[in-house]
Write a protein that holds these residues in place. Structure first.
Motif, mmCIF file in Angstrom:
data_model
loop_
_atom_site.group_PDB
_atom_site.id
_atom_site.type_symbol
_atom_site.label_atom_id
_atom_site.label_comp_id
_atom_site.label_asym_id
_atom_site.label_seq_id
_atom_site.Cartn_x
_atom_site.Cartn_y
_atom_site.Cartn_z
ATOM 1 N N GLY A 63 154.100 41.075 24.566
ATOM 2 C CA GLY A 63 153.905 42.506 24.307
ATOM 3 C C GLY A 63 152.436 42.843 24.453
ATOM 4 N N PRO A 64 151.848 43.484 23.447
ATOM 5 C CA PRO A 64 150.432 43.851 23.530
ATOM 6 C C PRO A 64 149.486 42.709 23.132
ATOM 7 C CG PRO A 64 151.350 44.685 21.490
ATOM 8 C CD PRO A 64 152.492 44.047 22.260
ATOM 9 N N HIS A 65 150.035 41.555 22.776
ATOM 10 C CA HIS A 65 149.231 40.463 22.234
ATOM 11 C C HIS A 65 148.878 39.434 23.313
ATOM 12 C CE1 HIS A 65 150.281 41.994 18.276
ATOM 13 N NE2 HIS A 65 151.542 41.995 18.654
ATOM 14 N N SER A 66 147.589 39.121 23.431
ATOM 15 C CA SER A 66 147.123 38.099 24.368
ATOM 16 C C SER A 66 147.194 36.728 23.720
ATOM 17 C CB SER A 66 145.680 38.383 24.796
ATOM 18 O OG SER A 66 145.600 39.618 25.453
ATOM 19 N N TYR A 67 147.663 35.746 24.489
ATOM 20 C CA TYR A 67 147.788 34.374 24.005
ATOM 21 C C TYR A 67 146.430 33.861 23.539
ATOM 22 C CZ TYR A 67 148.117 29.320 24.185
ATOM 23 O OH TYR A 67 148.049 27.991 23.874
ATOM 24 N N GLU A 68 146.445 33.104 22.435
ATOM 25 C CA GLU A 68 145.208 32.494 21.948
ATOM 26 C C GLU A 68 145.336 30.991 21.715
ATOM 27 O OE1 GLU A 68 142.784 32.955 17.961
ATOM 28 O OE2 GLU A 68 142.514 34.683 19.270
ATOM 29 N N GLY A 69 146.452 30.527 21.131
ATOM 30 C CA GLY A 69 146.572 29.106 20.851
ATOM 31 C C GLY A 69 147.984 28.727 20.462
ATOM 32 N N LYS A 70 148.193 27.409 20.322
ATOM 33 C CA LYS A 70 149.530 26.920 19.981
ATOM 34 C C LYS A 70 149.410 25.605 19.229
ATOM 35 C CE LYS A 70 150.192 24.585 24.410
ATOM 36 N NZ LYS A 70 148.825 24.142 24.365
ATOM 37 N N LEU A 71 150.491 25.232 18.557
ATOM 38 C CA LEU A 71 150.584 23.976 17.835
ATOM 39 C C LEU A 71 151.993 23.440 18.021
ATOM 40 C CD1 LEU A 71 149.464 21.926 15.687
ATOM 41 C CD2 LEU A 71 150.461 23.452 13.956
ATOM 42 N N LEU A 72 152.120 22.214 18.505
ATOM 43 C CA LEU A 72 153.430 21.583 18.631
ATOM 44 C C LEU A 72 153.894 21.179 17.235
ATOM 45 C CD1 LEU A 72 155.741 20.432 20.349
ATOM 46 C CD2 LEU A 72 154.406 18.314 20.536
ATOM 47 N N LEU A 73 155.057 21.707 16.834
ATOM 48 C CA LEU A 73 155.588 21.416 15.506
ATOM 49 C C LEU A 73 156.471 20.182 15.499
ATOM 50 C CD1 LEU A 73 156.470 25.040 14.366
ATOM 51 C CD2 LEU A 73 154.344 23.749 14.035
ATOM 52 N N GLY A 74 157.177 19.943 16.603
ATOM 53 C CA GLY A 74 158.015 18.759 16.672
ATOM 54 C C GLY A 74 159.157 18.914 17.645
ATOM 55 N N GLU A 75 159.922 17.843 17.768
ATOM 56 C CA GLU A 75 161.115 17.842 18.608
ATOM 57 C C GLU A 75 162.291 18.352 17.789
ATOM 58 O OE1 GLU A 75 161.783 13.916 20.119
ATOM 59 O OE2 GLU A 75 159.963 13.934 21.326
ATOM 60 N N ILE A 76 163.123 19.146 18.435
ATOM 61 C CA ILE A 76 164.327 19.642 17.773
ATOM 62 C C ILE A 76 165.507 19.476 18.726
ATOM 63 C CG2 ILE A 76 163.132 21.238 16.229
ATOM 64 C CD1 ILE A 76 163.853 23.499 18.130
ATOM 65 N N PHE A 77 166.694 19.458 18.160
ATOM 66 C CA PHE A 77 167.897 19.291 18.956
ATOM 67 C C PHE A 77 168.597 20.627 19.144
ATOM 68 C CE2 PHE A 77 167.045 15.186 17.031
ATOM 69 C CZ PHE A 77 167.083 14.366 18.157
ATOM 70 N N ASP A 78 169.522 20.676 20.093
ATOM 71 C CA ASP A 78 170.214 21.916 20.428
ATOM 72 C C ASP A 78 170.903 22.565 19.230
ATOM 73 O OD1 ASP A 78 169.460 22.097 23.069
ATOM 74 O OD2 ASP A 78 171.214 21.043 23.834
ATOM 75 N N ASN A 79 171.464 21.768 18.321
ATOM 76 C CA ASN A 79 172.133 22.367 17.157
ATOM 77 C C ASN A 79 171.135 23.105 16.262
ATOM 78 O OD1 ASN A 79 171.004 19.865 16.358
ATOM 79 N ND2 ASN A 79 172.424 19.695 14.662
ATOM 80 N N ILE A 80 169.902 22.661 16.238
ATOM 81 C CA ILE A 80 168.871 23.347 15.456
ATOM 82 C C ILE A 80 168.473 24.648 16.150
ATOM 83 C CG2 ILE A 80 166.536 23.177 14.517
ATOM 84 C CD1 ILE A 80 167.053 20.078 14.498
ATOM 85 N N ILE A 81 168.407 24.608 17.468
ATOM 86 C CA ILE A 81 168.091 25.830 18.226
ATOM 87 C C ILE A 81 169.144 26.891 17.943
ATOM 88 C CG2 ILE A 81 167.840 26.828 20.529
ATOM 89 C CD1 ILE A 81 166.784 24.050 21.413
#
Length: 143
Positions: free
Chosen positions: A65-83
């Motif tokens: 939207g109106p927000h420019s990317y600044e940073g990210k943090l990998l939280l972990g691996e997840i499986f399809d059932n969690i998605i």
């Protein structure tokens, strides 16, 4: 199938306003990966109320939207059932944020609180590694 869950934050509009936070799911660790973005956006009422939003096929490091990317943090691996449960978690967390805003005042809770609620829930369910919430709490929040 294994996917990756990220916290992504975007530049604030001023040095004293909160950064926008979102959760992203990718199937690659590549920074150019496309993601499904989970976030909350204002409902347009001006009353500090939010609605869940899911955007698919968004560049992990792209603009939201109106927000420019600044940073990210990998939280972990997840499986399809969690998605599959992530949209349900999103809706429950936005209800908590909205209820808090109605009780305490407009804008007291925001997208960052929404992310913290979801990450806490995923960590409590042992779907994210122990300590993930602490890492998220240390991410940049303001301008």
């Amino acid at each position: 199938m294994v996917a990756f869950l990220w916290l992504v934050w975007y530049q604030a509009t001023t040095r004293v306003t909160p950064k926008h936070w979102a959760l992203a799911v990718t199937y690659e660790l590549n920074e150019r990966a496309f993601a499904t973005m989970y976030q909350i956006i204002g409902d347009g009422s001006g009353m500090g109320q939010f609605a869940p939003n899911v955007a698919r096929r968004v560049l992990l490091m792209g603009t939201q939207g109106p927000h420019s990317y600044e940073g990210k943090l990998l939280l972990g691996e997840i499986f399809d059932n969690i998605i599959g449960a992530l949209e349900m978690y999103s809706e429950s967390a936005v209800d908590i944020v909205n209820t808090n805003n109605r009780r305490r005042g407009i804008g007291d809770s925001n997208c960052q609180d929404w992310v913290l609620i979801i990450v806490r829930s995923l960590e409590d369910a042992h779907w994210l590694p122990k300590g993930t919430l602490g890492r998220v709490e240390r991410c940049p929040r303001v301008g």
